[in-house]
Design a protein around this motif. Structure first.
Motif, PDB file in Angstrom:
ATOM      1  N   VAL A   1      39.975  31.792  36.483  1.00 39.30           N
ATOM      2  CA  VAL A   1      39.258  32.954  36.998  1.00 39.30           C
ATOM      3  C   VAL A   1      39.266  34.015  35.899  1.00 39.30           C
ATOM      4  O   VAL A   1      40.203  34.096  35.109  1.00 39.30           O
ATOM      5  CB  VAL A   1      39.903  33.468  38.309  1.00 39.30           C
ATOM      6  CG1 VAL A   1      41.313  33.956  38.087  1.00 39.30           C
ATOM      7  CG2 VAL A   1      39.070  34.561  38.943  1.00 39.30           C
TER       8      VAL A   1
ATOM      9  N   SER B   1      35.020  39.365  44.667  1.00 36.10           N
ATOM     10  CA  SER B   1      34.963  38.146  43.861  1.00 36.10           C
ATOM     11  C   SER B   1      33.526  37.658  43.880  1.00 36.10           C
ATOM     12  O   SER B   1      32.800  37.858  44.853  1.00 36.10           O
ATOM     13  CB  SER B   1      35.920  37.078  44.388  1.00 36.10           C
ATOM     14  OG  SER B   1      35.528  36.658  45.670  1.00 36.10           O
TER      15      SER B   1
ATOM     16  N   SER C   1      39.775  44.223  41.418  1.00 34.37           N
ATOM     17  CA  SER C   1      40.404  44.890  42.552  1.00 34.37           C
ATOM     18  C   SER C   1      40.952  46.242  42.115  1.00 34.37           C
ATOM     19  O   SER C   1      41.112  46.507  40.921  1.00 34.37           O
ATOM     20  CB  SER C   1      41.538  44.030  43.127  1.00 34.37           C
ATOM     21  OG  SER C   1      42.565  43.864  42.174  1.00 34.37           O
TER      22      SER C   1
ATOM     23  N   LEU D   1      34.258  31.944  38.252  1.00 31.78           N
ATOM     24  CA  LEU D   1      34.659  32.899  39.266  1.00 31.78           C
ATOM     25  C   LEU D   1      35.199  34.153  38.587  1.00 31.78           C
ATOM     26  O   LEU D   1      36.000  34.080  37.651  1.00 31.78           O
ATOM     27  CB  LEU D   1      35.744  32.296  40.171  1.00 31.78           C
ATOM     28  CG  LEU D   1      36.194  33.180  41.327  1.00 31.78           C
ATOM     29  CD1 LEU D   1      35.049  33.451  42.293  1.00 31.78           C
ATOM     30  CD2 LEU D   1      37.356  32.547  42.067  1.00 31.78           C
ATOM     31  N   HIS D   2      34.745  35.328  39.036  1.00 26.16           N
ATOM     32  CA  HIS D   2      35.183  36.617  38.510  1.00 26.16           C
ATOM     33  C   HIS D   2      35.775  37.415  39.667  1.00 26.16           C
ATOM     34  O   HIS D   2      35.279  37.329  40.792  1.00 26.16           O
ATOM     35  CB  HIS D   2      33.995  37.393  37.937  1.00 26.16           C
ATOM     36  CG  HIS D   2      33.430  36.806  36.695  1.00 26.16           C
ATOM     37  ND1 HIS D   2      32.777  35.600  36.676  1.00 26.16           N
ATOM     38  CD2 HIS D   2      33.417  37.266  35.421  1.00 26.16           C
ATOM     39  CE1 HIS D   2      32.388  35.339  35.440  1.00 26.16           C
ATOM     40  NE2 HIS D   2      32.761  36.331  34.658  1.00 26.16           N
ATOM     41  N   THR D   3      36.820  38.196  39.383  1.00 29.85           N
ATOM     42  CA  THR D   3      37.421  39.044  40.405  1.00 29.85           C
ATOM     43  C   THR D   3      37.691  40.433  39.840  1.00 29.85           C
ATOM     44  O   THR D   3      37.856  40.602  38.628  1.00 29.85           O
ATOM     45  CB  THR D   3      38.767  38.478  40.924  1.00 29.85           C
ATOM     46  OG1 THR D   3      39.706  38.471  39.851  1.00 29.85           O
ATOM     47  CG2 THR D   3      38.617  37.093  41.488  1.00 29.85           C
TER      48      THR D   3
ATOM     49  N   ARG E   1      39.527  37.790  35.399  1.00 29.01           N
ATOM     50  CA  ARG E   1      39.890  39.025  36.111  1.00 29.01           C
ATOM     51  C   ARG E   1      39.345  40.212  35.330  1.00 29.01           C
ATOM     52  O   ARG E   1      39.710  40.451  34.186  1.00 29.01           O
ATOM     53  CB  ARG E   1      41.405  39.167  36.282  1.00 29.01           C
ATOM     54  CG  ARG E   1      41.785  40.421  37.076  1.00 29.01           C
ATOM     55  CD  ARG E   1      43.255  40.465  37.405  1.00 29.01           C
ATOM     56  NE  ARG E   1      44.123  40.287  36.260  1.00 29.01           N
ATOM     57  CZ  ARG E   1      44.552  41.281  35.482  1.00 29.01           C
ATOM     58  NH1 ARG E   1      44.186  42.525  35.702  1.00 29.01           N
ATOM     59  NH2 ARG E   1      45.368  41.023  34.467  1.00 29.01           N
TER      60      ARG E   1
END
Length: 136
Positions: A110, A52, A73, A69-71, A112
């Motif tokens: 966020v 993140s 996975s 905010l960037h995530t 994603r």
């Protein structure tokens, strides 16, 4: 009678799968050029690695940059890992989601990341037409 119950169960499973696919298809993806800052890596409760970071980007039509905010996975993280460096712009695409509140943070949006975004190349037919025009 048992056959009717099996048919009903199959129809229900098919309906659930269709609804899940429809929901996935309705979620629109957005391309973005983002500059990562304050990159944090970790693993979620399932053991999947994630990253993140606060990403700086410029909204369409805006003159000054915004942050969000960037995530990423799993497979998404694998696809961007080589290019993910602090302060280095990266072209990605993803979806907007709501991140639930916990005792440490409040609810917020966020972005994603799903993967790297590559510019569209000219279709082969367009290249042939361009060559023909140049020859004429």
């Amino acid at each position: 009678m048992a056959n009717a119950a099996n048919t009903s169960a199959v129809a229900t499973v098919a309906t659930v799968a269709t609804v899940a696919n429809d929901n996935a298809q309705k979620q629109r993806t957005y391309p973005r050029m983002v500059t990562p800052k304050a990159i944090k890596e970790g693993s979620n409760k399932n053991g999947t690695p994630f990253v993140s970071f606060v990403g700086e980007y410029t909204r369409r039509g805006a003159s000054k940059p915004s942050t969000m905010l960037h995530t990423a996975s799993g497979k998404s993280l694998e696809s961007i890992r080589e290019q993910l460096k602090e302060g280095q712009p990266i072209r990605v695409f993803g979806v907007f989601e709501k991140m639930p509140a916990t005792e440490d943070r409040s609810e917020g949006d966020v972005f994603r990341i799903i993967g790297l975004s590559t510019p569209r190349e000219n279709a082969p037919g367009e290249a042939v037409q361009t060559e023909m025009k140049e020859a004429a």
